[in-house]
Motif scaffolding. Structure first.
Motif, PDB file in Angstrom:
ATOM      1  N   PHE A  24       0.825  -1.204   0.000  1.00  0.00           N
ATOM      2  CA  PHE A  24       0.000   0.000   0.000  1.00  0.00           C
ATOM      3  C   PHE A  24       0.863   1.258   0.000  1.00  0.00           C
ATOM      4  N   VAL A  25       1.927   1.226   0.798  1.00  0.00           N
ATOM      5  CA  VAL A  25       2.830   2.382   0.860  1.00  0.00           C
ATOM      6  C   VAL A  25       3.572   2.562  -0.459  1.00  0.00           C
ATOM      7  N   LEU A  26       4.083   1.467  -1.005  1.00  0.00           N
ATOM      8  CA  LEU A  26       4.873   1.541  -2.240  1.00  0.00           C
ATOM      9  C   LEU A  26       4.025   1.931  -3.446  1.00  0.00           C
ATOM     10  N   LEU A  27       2.769   1.460  -3.468  1.00  0.00           N
ATOM     11  CA  LEU A  27       1.918   1.690  -4.641  1.00  0.00           C
ATOM     12  C   LEU A  27       0.993   2.883  -4.474  1.00  0.00           C
ATOM     13  N   HIS A  28       1.099   3.565  -3.348  1.00  0.00           N
ATOM     14  CA  HIS A  28       0.231   4.724  -3.125  1.00  0.00           C
ATOM     15  C   HIS A  28       0.445   5.776  -4.213  1.00  0.00           C
ATOM     16  N   GLY A  29      -0.625   6.155  -4.854  1.00  0.00           N
ATOM     17  CA  GLY A  29      -0.536   7.152  -5.918  1.00  0.00           C
ATOM     18  C   GLY A  29      -0.364   6.577  -7.307  1.00  0.00           C
ATOM     19  N   VAL A  30      -0.101   5.260  -7.409  1.00  0.00           N
ATOM     20  CA  VAL A  30       0.039   4.635  -8.729  1.00  0.00           C
ATOM     21  C   VAL A  30      -1.342   4.571  -9.385  1.00  0.00           C
ATOM     22  N   GLY A  31      -1.431   5.037 -10.618  1.00  0.00           N
ATOM     23  CA  GLY A  31      -2.728   5.065 -11.289  1.00  0.00           C
ATOM     24  C   GLY A  31      -2.617   5.133 -12.791  1.00  0.00           C
ATOM     25  N   TRP A  32      -3.658   5.682 -13.415  1.00  0.00           N
ATOM     26  CA  TRP A  32      -3.752   5.696 -14.878  1.00  0.00           C
ATOM     27  C   TRP A  32      -2.655   6.534 -15.516  1.00  0.00           C
ATOM     28  N   ASP A  33      -2.230   7.585 -14.854  1.00  0.00           N
ATOM     29  CA  ASP A  33      -1.167   8.427 -15.419  1.00  0.00           C
ATOM     30  C   ASP A  33       0.128   7.642 -15.588  1.00  0.00           C
TER      31      ASP A  33
ATOM     32  N   PRO B  30      -6.203  -1.862  -3.219  1.00  0.00           N
ATOM     33  CA  PRO B  30      -7.254  -1.126  -3.939  1.00  0.00           C
ATOM     34  C   PRO B  30      -7.008  -0.981  -5.439  1.00  0.00           C
ATOM     35  N   GLN B  31      -5.897  -1.509  -5.937  1.00  0.00           N
ATOM     36  CA  GLN B  31      -5.576  -1.356  -7.364  1.00  0.00           C
ATOM     37  C   GLN B  31      -6.126  -2.480  -8.242  1.00  0.00           C
ATOM     38  N   ALA B  32      -7.052  -3.289  -7.718  1.00  0.00           N
ATOM     39  CA  ALA B  32      -7.537  -4.443  -8.469  1.00  0.00           C
ATOM     40  C   ALA B  32      -8.162  -4.039  -9.805  1.00  0.00           C
ATOM     41  N   ALA B  33      -8.977  -2.990  -9.817  1.00  0.00           N
ATOM     42  CA  ALA B  33      -9.611  -2.560 -11.071  1.00  0.00           C
ATOM     43  C   ALA B  33      -8.568  -2.092 -12.074  1.00  0.00           C
ATOM     44  N   LEU B  34      -7.561  -1.367 -11.607  1.00  0.00           N
ATOM     45  CA  LEU B  34      -6.477  -0.916 -12.477  1.00  0.00           C
ATOM     46  C   LEU B  34      -5.745  -2.100 -13.090  1.00  0.00           C
ATOM     47  N   VAL B  35      -5.462  -3.119 -12.278  1.00  0.00           N
ATOM     48  CA  VAL B  35      -4.757  -4.297 -12.777  1.00  0.00           C
ATOM     49  C   VAL B  35      -5.626  -5.065 -13.771  1.00  0.00           C
TER      50      VAL B  35
ATOM     51  N   GLY C 198      -9.221  -1.377 -25.323  1.00  0.00           N
ATOM     52  CA  GLY C 198      -9.220  -0.101 -26.049  1.00  0.00           C
ATOM     53  C   GLY C 198      -8.587   1.020 -25.254  1.00  0.00           C
ATOM     54  N   LEU C 199      -7.832   0.636 -24.221  1.00  0.00           N
ATOM     55  CA  LEU C 199      -7.274   1.629 -23.306  1.00  0.00           C
ATOM     56  C   LEU C 199      -6.211   2.504 -23.963  1.00  0.00           C
ATOM     57  N   GLY C 200      -5.465   1.925 -24.916  1.00  0.00           N
ATOM     58  CA  GLY C 200      -4.400   2.690 -25.556  1.00  0.00           C
ATOM     59  C   GLY C 200      -4.917   3.967 -26.186  1.00  0.00           C
ATOM     60  N   THR C 201      -6.029   3.872 -26.880  1.00  0.00           N
ATOM     61  CA  THR C 201      -6.624   5.043 -27.526  1.00  0.00           C
ATOM     62  C   THR C 201      -7.100   6.059 -26.494  1.00  0.00           C
ATOM     63  N   ILE C 202      -7.719   5.545 -25.423  1.00  0.00           N
ATOM     64  CA  ILE C 202      -8.233   6.429 -24.374  1.00  0.00           C
ATOM     65  C   ILE C 202      -7.097   7.208 -23.718  1.00  0.00           C
ATOM     66  N   LEU C 203      -6.018   6.508 -23.379  1.00  0.00           N
ATOM     67  CA  LEU C 203      -4.880   7.161 -22.724  1.00  0.00           C
ATOM     68  C   LEU C 203      -4.162   8.115 -23.667  1.00  0.00           C
ATOM     69  N   ALA C 204      -4.077   7.738 -24.947  1.00  0.00           N
ATOM     70  CA  ALA C 204      -3.400   8.600 -25.927  1.00  0.00           C
ATOM     71  C   ALA C 204      -4.129   9.931 -26.084  1.00  0.00           C
ATOM     72  N   GLN C 205      -5.443   9.921 -25.846  1.00  0.00           N
ATOM     73  CA  GLN C 205      -6.237  11.146 -25.949  1.00  0.00           C
ATOM     74  C   GLN C 205      -6.209  11.958 -24.654  1.00  0.00           C
ATOM     75  N   GLY C 206      -5.472  11.449 -23.669  1.00  0.00           N
ATOM     76  CA  GLY C 206      -5.371  12.165 -22.397  1.00  0.00           C
ATOM     77  C   GLY C 206      -6.531  11.925 -21.463  1.00  0.00           C
ATOM     78  N   HIS C 207      -7.332  10.902 -21.733  1.00  0.00           N
ATOM     79  CA  HIS C 207      -8.488  10.595 -20.889  1.00  0.00           C
ATOM     80  C   HIS C 207      -8.193   9.392 -19.999  1.00  0.00           C
ATOM     81  N   LYS C 208      -9.084   9.137 -19.071  1.00  0.00           N
ATOM     82  CA  LYS C 208      -9.025   7.954 -18.227  1.00  0.00           C
ATOM     83  C   LYS C 208     -10.266   7.103 -18.476  1.00  0.00           C
ATOM     84  N   PRO C 209     -10.146   5.776 -18.341  1.00  0.00           N
ATOM     85  CA  PRO C 209     -11.320   4.930 -18.579  1.00  0.00           C
ATOM     86  C   PRO C 209     -12.416   5.206 -17.569  1.00  0.00           C
ATOM     87  N   ASP C 210     -13.646   5.155 -18.035  1.00  0.00           N
ATOM     88  CA  ASP C 210     -14.801   5.409 -17.172  1.00  0.00           C
ATOM     89  C   ASP C 210     -15.343   4.067 -16.676  1.00  0.00           C
ATOM     90  N   LEU C 211     -14.932   3.665 -15.480  1.00  0.00           N
ATOM     91  CA  LEU C 211     -15.352   2.380 -14.934  1.00  0.00           C
ATOM     92  C   LEU C 211     -16.759   2.424 -14.350  1.00  0.00           C
TER      93      LEU C 211
END
Length: 227
Positions: free
Chosen positions: A18-27, A64-69, A181-194
């Motif tokens: 949790f400490v090491l991965l805190h803040g890890v996300g779509w960016d 808490p990163q299960a959805a991201l993974v 289809g995440l590559g296109t979403i991220l390339a456009q500067g957006h985040k996936p809408d879960l």
């Protein structure tokens, strides 16, 4: 102490992760998506093994990163293979968590099992698979809470494993499909809408599947309404 030690190890690893991965996300995924894709292409077997290990650890440690993974699995491996790996990883991680927690608190759970009404125990023994499958199908209940609830009420592993494996397939496939289809979403500067999981055209079919999974238990109860 031998019973509690595995749980203490899990807790220590969860805190460290949790400490090491805190803040890890779509960016972070957006910044490294090209490198990740290249590595997966160059090391297909190793990447599958690593993803499984990461997913098992994520679920076993209730991170808490299960959805991201999950979405990342669809991005890296495609919707179908990503779903398969997610389902295997999540089921394995959840089983490890249940076994460790149940072992650590075996005596406490046994002493307090009588607090669960006998009628509830009978229904769980008879229809536990249907109940757990229905809960897993609907993305309204936190995965880790369901895992721990299964420990408390004493759901058998022979019920827990298949119900979990089957029940998480639909949501895993939806998230993996988003990931494909995440590559296109991220390339456009957006985040996936879960939040799409909770839209009527997704949630209502899942609720319908949950109701269908409960039909055997409901039909069995009709002749014996008092049971």
């Amino acid at each position: 102490m031998r019973r509690i030690l595995p749980l203490l190890v899990l807790i220590a690893l969860a805190v460290a992760a949790f400490v090491l991965l805190h803040g890890v996300g779509w960016d972070d995924l957006a910044r490294h998506q090209g490198e990740l894709k290249d590595w997966v292409s160059a090391h297909p077997i190793a990447s599958v093994a690593l993803y499984l290990a990461v997913y098992i650890a994520t679920v076993a440690l209730s991170l808490p990163q299960a959805a991201l993974v999950t979405v990342s699995g669809g991005f890296l491996f495609g919707a179908v293979l990503g779903t398969m790996l997610t389902v295997i990883g999540a089921t394995t991680g959840a089983t490890i968590l249940v076994v460790v927690v149940r072992s650590a608190f075996a005596q406490l759970l046994d002493r307090n099992r009588h607090r669960i009404p006998q009628r509830v125990q009978v229904r769980l023994a008879r229809d536990g698979f249907s109940y757990l499958l229905a809960i897993r199908l609907v993305p309204l209940f936190p995965f880790w809470i369901v895992n721990l609830a299964c420990v408390v009420v004493g759901v058998r592993l022979t019920v827990f494993v298949p119900a979990t494996l089957l029940g998480i397939i639909p949501v895993s496939f939806i998230l993996s499909s988003i990931g494909s289809g995440l590559g296109t979403i991220l390339a456009q500067g957006h985040k996936p809408d879960l939040s799409v999981l909770f839209s009527p055209h997704i949630l209502l079919p899942l609720l319908a599947l949950a109701v269908v999974s409960l039909l055997p238990s409901l039909l069995r109860r009709r002749p014996n309404a008092g049971v």
